[in-house]
Scaffold this motif. Structure first.
Motif, PDB file in Angstrom:
ATOM      1  N   ARG A 135       0.840  -1.210   0.000  1.00 55.83           N
ATOM      2  CA  ARG A 135       0.000   0.000   0.000  1.00 55.83           C
ATOM      3  C   ARG A 135       0.873   1.258   0.000  1.00 55.83           C
ATOM      4  N   LEU A 136       1.928   1.232   0.793  1.00 57.48           N
ATOM      5  CA  LEU A 136       2.832   2.377   0.841  1.00 57.48           C
ATOM      6  C   LEU A 136       3.489   2.599  -0.524  1.00 57.48           C
ATOM      7  N   ARG A 137       3.946   1.524  -1.135  1.00 55.40           N
ATOM      8  CA  ARG A 137       4.571   1.631  -2.460  1.00 55.40           C
ATOM      9  C   ARG A 137       3.581   2.205  -3.477  1.00 55.40           C
ATOM     10  N   ASN A 138       2.350   1.705  -3.472  1.00 55.36           N
ATOM     11  CA  ASN A 138       1.351   2.214  -4.411  1.00 55.36           C
ATOM     12  C   ASN A 138       1.031   3.682  -4.152  1.00 55.36           C
ATOM     13  N   GLN A 139       0.999   4.058  -2.893  1.00 54.74           N
ATOM     14  CA  GLN A 139       0.744   5.456  -2.541  1.00 54.74           C
ATOM     15  C   GLN A 139       1.864   6.349  -3.073  1.00 54.74           C
ATOM     16  N   LEU A 140       3.091   5.869  -2.953  1.00 53.90           N
ATOM     17  CA  LEU A 140       4.233   6.658  -3.412  1.00 53.90           C
ATOM     18  C   LEU A 140       4.279   6.765  -4.938  1.00 53.90           C
ATOM     19  N   SER A 168       1.570   6.918  -6.826  1.00 55.38           N
ATOM     20  CA  SER A 168       0.361   7.602  -7.288  1.00 55.38           C
ATOM     21  C   SER A 168       0.670   9.029  -7.724  1.00 55.38           C
ATOM     22  N   PRO A 169       0.328   9.373  -8.976  1.00 59.82           N
ATOM     23  CA  PRO A 169       0.579  10.746  -9.435  1.00 59.82           C
ATOM     24  C   PRO A 169      -0.379  11.750  -8.798  1.00 59.82           C
ATOM     25  N   VAL A 170      -1.493  11.270  -8.269  1.00 59.75           N
ATOM     26  CA  VAL A 170      -2.499  12.144  -7.664  1.00 59.75           C
ATOM     27  C   VAL A 170      -2.073  12.586  -6.270  1.00 59.75           C
ATOM     28  N   ASP A 171      -1.381  11.700  -5.577  1.00 62.69           N
ATOM     29  CA  ASP A 171      -1.008  11.949  -4.182  1.00 62.69           C
ATOM     30  C   ASP A 171       0.284  12.750  -4.105  1.00 62.69           C
TER      31      ASP A 171
END
Length: 93
Positions: free
Chosen positions: A32-37, A39-42
């Motif tokens: 989840r952390l990797r996907n959050q990092l 993410s171009p939106v975040d």
């Protein structure tokens, strides 16, 4: 885990299986952390390793605690099995 332990030491097998599930939860947390990092939106996409070092170490530490607890369960189960096997062999003499 071995079929032997599942049949002969079901309590140890179940305890270690539950710990393995908890380790997988920590792996999911890393994903989840990797996907959050990524993410171009975040705004997290611009963070550095230094920014998330504490989070990474926390996840690693909690996962490691579960792995070590599993090793202890298996080692304790082995020593308990050895004691009971030794006791049975003493009685048969």
């Amino acid at each position: 885990m071995s079929k032997y332990r599942k049949e002969k030491q079901p309590d140890v097998f179940e305890a270690v299986r539950l710990l393995a599930d908890e380790v997988m939860d920590h792996i999911a947390e890393l994903d989840r952390l990797r996907n959050q990092l990524r993410s171009p939106v975040d705004s997290a996409a611009n963070r550095t390793v230094d920014d998330i070092r504490g989070t990474l170490l926390s996840i690693e530490g909690r996962g490691s605690q579960k792995i070590l607890a599993g090793h202890r369960q298996v080692a304790h189960g082995r020593s308990r099995l050895a004691r009971s096997t030794h006791a049975r062999s003493d009685r048969s003499v």
